[in-house]
Design an enzyme around this catalytic site. Structure first.
Site, PDB file in Angstrom:
ATOM      1  N   TYR A 108      -3.201   1.186  10.104  1.00 56.93           N
ATOM      2  CA  TYR A 108      -3.730  -0.173  10.263  1.00 56.93           C
ATOM      3  C   TYR A 108      -4.479  -0.325  11.594  1.00 56.93           C
ATOM      4  O   TYR A 108      -5.551  -0.935  11.640  1.00 56.93           O
ATOM      5  CB  TYR A 108      -2.601  -1.203  10.177  1.00 56.93           C
ATOM      6  N   GLU A 131       2.220  -7.413   7.038  1.00 58.11           N
ATOM      7  CA  GLU A 131       3.491  -7.195   7.729  1.00 58.11           C
ATOM      8  C   GLU A 131       3.901  -5.749   7.513  1.00 58.11           C
ATOM      9  O   GLU A 131       3.751  -5.223   6.417  1.00 58.11           O
ATOM     10  CB  GLU A 131       4.580  -8.085   7.119  1.00 58.11           C
ATOM     11  N   ARG A 171      -4.260  12.609   3.473  1.00 58.61           N
ATOM     12  CA  ARG A 171      -5.527  13.166   2.967  1.00 58.61           C
ATOM     13  C   ARG A 171      -6.582  12.079   2.820  1.00 58.61           C
ATOM     14  O   ARG A 171      -7.557  12.238   2.089  1.00 58.61           O
ATOM     15  CB  ARG A 171      -5.294  13.853   1.617  1.00 58.61           C
ATOM     16  N   GLY A 172      -6.321  10.926   3.457  1.00 59.47           N
ATOM     17  CA  GLY A 172      -7.330   9.872   3.425  1.00 59.47           C
ATOM     18  C   GLY A 172      -7.190   8.874   2.283  1.00 59.47           C
ATOM     19  O   GLY A 172      -8.003   7.958   2.159  1.00 59.47           O
ATOM     20  N   ILE A 202       0.887  -1.179   0.000  1.00 57.42           N
ATOM     21  CA  ILE A 202       0.000   0.000   0.000  1.00 57.42           C
ATOM     22  C   ILE A 202       0.912   1.212   0.000  1.00 57.42           C
ATOM     23  O   ILE A 202       1.885   1.261   0.751  1.00 57.42           O
ATOM     24  CB  ILE A 202      -1.000  -0.029   1.179  1.00 57.42           C
ATOM     25  N   ALA A 203       0.626   2.153  -0.879  1.00 57.88           N
ATOM     26  CA  ALA A 203       1.537   3.281  -1.060  1.00 57.88           C
ATOM     27  C   ALA A 203       0.769   4.508  -1.518  1.00 57.88           C
ATOM     28  O   ALA A 203      -0.119   4.412  -2.366  1.00 57.88           O
ATOM     29  CB  ALA A 203       2.595   2.928  -2.105  1.00 57.88           C
ATOM     30  N   VAL A 204       1.135   5.640  -0.958  1.00 54.87           N
ATOM     31  CA  VAL A 204       0.531   6.918  -1.336  1.00 54.87           C
ATOM     32  C   VAL A 204       1.657   7.910  -1.618  1.00 54.87           C
ATOM     33  O   VAL A 204       2.595   8.036  -0.814  1.00 54.87           O
ATOM     34  CB  VAL A 204      -0.392   7.455  -0.212  1.00 54.87           C
ATOM     35  N   ASN A 219       7.540   2.016  11.154  1.00 58.65           N
ATOM     36  CA  ASN A 219       6.734   2.757  10.177  1.00 58.65           C
ATOM     37  C   ASN A 219       5.469   3.272  10.866  1.00 58.65           C
ATOM     38  O   ASN A 219       4.371   2.739  10.722  1.00 58.65           O
ATOM     39  CB  ASN A 219       6.391   1.849   8.994  1.00 58.65           C
ATOM     40  N   GLY A 266      -4.694   6.631   1.711  1.00 62.82           N
ATOM     41  CA  GLY A 266      -4.293   5.314   2.216  1.00 62.82           C
ATOM     42  C   GLY A 266      -5.463   4.586   2.855  1.00 62.82           C
ATOM     43  O   GLY A 266      -5.665   3.389   2.631  1.00 62.82           O
ATOM     44  N   ARG A 267      -6.241   5.308   3.617  1.00 59.96           N
ATOM     45  CA  ARG A 267      -7.408   4.687   4.256  1.00 59.96           C
ATOM     46  C   ARG A 267      -8.398   4.192   3.196  1.00 59.96           C
ATOM     47  O   ARG A 267      -8.921   3.086   3.291  1.00 59.96           O
ATOM     48  CB  ARG A 267      -8.095   5.685   5.191  1.00 59.96           C
TER      49      ARG A 267
HETATM   50  C1  LIG Z   1       1.219   4.476   5.154  1.00 57.45           C
HETATM   51  C2  LIG Z   1       0.557   5.290   4.065  1.00 57.45           C
HETATM   52  C3  LIG Z   1       0.058   4.342   2.965  1.00 57.45           C
HETATM   53  C4  LIG Z   1      -0.641   6.063   4.648  1.00 57.45           C
HETATM   54  O1  LIG Z   1      -1.325   6.716   3.586  1.00 57.45           O
HETATM   55  P1  LIG Z   1      -2.031   8.148   3.807  1.00 57.45           P
HETATM   56  O2  LIG Z   1      -2.866   8.409   2.600  1.00 57.45           O
HETATM   57  O3  LIG Z   1      -1.023   9.166   4.161  1.00 57.45           O
HETATM   58  O4  LIG Z   1      -2.944   7.850   5.076  1.00 57.45           O
HETATM   59  P2  LIG Z   1      -4.368   8.506   5.417  1.00 57.45           P
HETATM   60  O5  LIG Z   1      -4.354   9.957   5.116  1.00 57.45           O
HETATM   61  O6  LIG Z   1      -5.444   7.699   4.808  1.00 57.45           O
HETATM   62  O7  LIG Z   1      -4.375   8.312   7.010  1.00 57.45           O
HETATM   63  C5  LIG Z   1      -5.306   7.491   7.652  1.00 57.45           C
HETATM   64  C6  LIG Z   1      -4.937   7.409   9.131  1.00 57.45           C
HETATM   65  O8  LIG Z   1      -3.677   6.763   9.306  1.00 57.45           O
HETATM   66  C7  LIG Z   1      -2.972   7.400  10.392  1.00 57.45           C
HETATM   67  N1  LIG Z   1      -1.804   8.106   9.855  1.00 57.45           N
HETATM   68  C8  LIG Z   1      -1.451   8.241   8.564  1.00 57.45           C
HETATM   69  N2  LIG Z   1      -0.290   8.934   8.456  1.00 57.45           N
HETATM   70  C9  LIG Z   1       0.094   9.230   9.723  1.00 57.45           C
HETATM   71  C10 LIG Z   1       1.196   9.914  10.282  1.00 57.45           C
HETATM   72  N3  LIG Z   1       2.165  10.451   9.492  1.00 57.45           N
HETATM   73  N4  LIG Z   1       1.289  10.010  11.609  1.00 57.45           N
HETATM   74  C11 LIG Z   1       0.349   9.468  12.410  1.00 57.45           C
HETATM   75  N5  LIG Z   1      -0.749   8.832  11.940  1.00 57.45           N
HETATM   76  C12 LIG Z   1      -0.867   8.693  10.608  1.00 57.45           C
HETATM   77  C13 LIG Z   1      -3.948   8.369  11.002  1.00 57.45           C
HETATM   78  O9  LIG Z   1      -4.725   7.673  11.949  1.00 57.45           O
HETATM   79  C14 LIG Z   1      -4.783   8.742   9.796  1.00 57.45           C
HETATM   80  O10 LIG Z   1      -6.039   9.239  10.128  1.00 57.45           O
HETATM   81  P3  LIG Z   1      -6.241  10.831  10.345  1.00 57.45           P
HETATM   82  O11 LIG Z   1      -5.541  11.533   9.202  1.00 57.45           O
HETATM   83  O12 LIG Z   1      -7.718  10.996  10.324  1.00 57.45           O
HETATM   84  O13 LIG Z   1      -5.592  11.110  11.665  1.00 57.45           O
HETATM   85  C15 LIG Z   1       1.535   6.337   3.467  1.00 57.45           C
HETATM   86  O14 LIG Z   1       2.100   7.079   4.520  1.00 57.45           O
HETATM   87  C16 LIG Z   1       2.658   5.738   2.623  1.00 57.45           C
HETATM   88  O15 LIG Z   1       2.492   5.466   1.436  1.00 57.45           O
HETATM   89  N6  LIG Z   1       3.835   5.551   3.227  1.00 57.45           N
HETATM   90  C17 LIG Z   1       5.020   5.067   2.479  1.00 57.45           C
HETATM   91  C18 LIG Z   1       4.844   3.645   2.015  1.00 57.45           C
HETATM   92  C19 LIG Z   1       4.552   2.711   3.154  1.00 57.45           C
HETATM   93  O16 LIG Z   1       5.192   2.766   4.192  1.00 57.45           O
HETATM   94  N7  LIG Z   1       3.571   1.822   2.952  1.00 57.45           N
HETATM   95  C20 LIG Z   1       3.173   0.839   3.949  1.00 57.45           C
HETATM   96  C21 LIG Z   1       4.072  -0.352   3.887  1.00 57.45           C
HETATM   97  S1  LIG Z   1       3.511  -1.620   4.995  1.00 57.45           S
END
Ligand SMILES: CC(C)(COP(=O)(O)OP(=O)(O)OC[C@H]1O[C@@H](n2cnc3c(N)ncnc32)[C@H](O)[C@@H]1OP(=O)(O)O)[C@@H](O)C(=O)NCCC(=O)NCCS
Length: 146
Positions: free
Chosen positions: A117, A105, A80-81, A71-73, A110, A83-84
């Site tokens: 999750y 995993e 901005r939601g 999963i990657a954003v 991270n 990933g969710r």
């Molecule tokens: C992990 C990842 C997919 C999250 O995607 P995202 O679009 O930024 O996440 P969302 O905006 O949907 O966040 C959903 C919730 O996750 C949590 N969250 C996400 N980023 C966070 C941060 N930097 N710090 C704390 N909580 C976080 C929060 O609970 C958030 O809800 P909220 O914004 O209402 O507080 C993104 O950070 C990513 O691509 N990271 C790099 C790649 C990676 O590590 N992938 C996972 C490998 S297992």
């Protein structure tokens, strides 16, 4: 407006720069994505914002268990939601495939992924010491039911 849709092979070239940027030395190659899309038991989706791909995610479904493969954003689109939304799309696909649990995993350090999750109902069920290298642990997380 953001929407999700199935990933197609012609998306691979577009997502590669995101993959390299986000995962560095552990980034998948185009061949790995091709291999994933060629399998019947995978569900891969992309998130588009005004026709631009800002994220993607993939699931392996072998009932009763589904596994989040990736999963990657894009950095500029994070928090901005997206990933969710991608994760929820995978959970819906898991339920549709009659999987009753979803596993993943994640690197223990991270924080943003672990927070996402946990927020989406995943519990930590195991810690794998040194899974990603010396001192780099993996957490195994599970959501049950899917
Ligand atoms: C992990 C990842 C997919 C999250 O995607 P995202 O679009 O930024 O996440 P969302 O905006 O949907 O966040 C959903 C919730 O996750 C949590 N969250 C996400 N980023 C966070 C941060 N930097 N710090 C704390 N909580 C976080 C929060 O609970 C958030 O809800 P909220 O914004 O209402 O507080 C993104 O950070 C990513 O691509 N990271 C790099 C790649 C990676 O590590 N992938 C996972 C490998 S297992």
């Amino acid at each position: 407006m953001m929407r999700t849709r199935p990933m197609r092979w012609w998306d691979i070239a577009t997502i590669m720069p995101l993959e390299t940027d986000l995962f560095g030395s552990t980034a998948w190659s185009p061949a790995q994505f091709w291999g994933e899309l060629a399998q019947g038991n995978r569900v891969y989706v992309v998130a588009e914002d005004e026709a631009e791909i800002v994220g993607y995610a993939g699931l392996l479904c072998i009932p009763p268990t589904a596994d989040v493969q990736t999963i990657a954003v894009a950095s500029r689109a994070q928090r901005r939601g997206v990933g969710r939304a991608l994760l929820q799309e995978l959970l819906t696909a898991a339920r549709r495939a009659e999987c009753t649990e979803v596993l993943l995993e994640v690197r223990a350090d991270n924080a943003s992924a672990v927070a996402l999750y946990a927020d989406e109902g995943f519990d930590m069920i195991a810690r794998r010491s040194g899974y990603y290298g010396p001192g780099e642990d993996a957490l195994v997380m599970r959501r049950r039911p899917a």
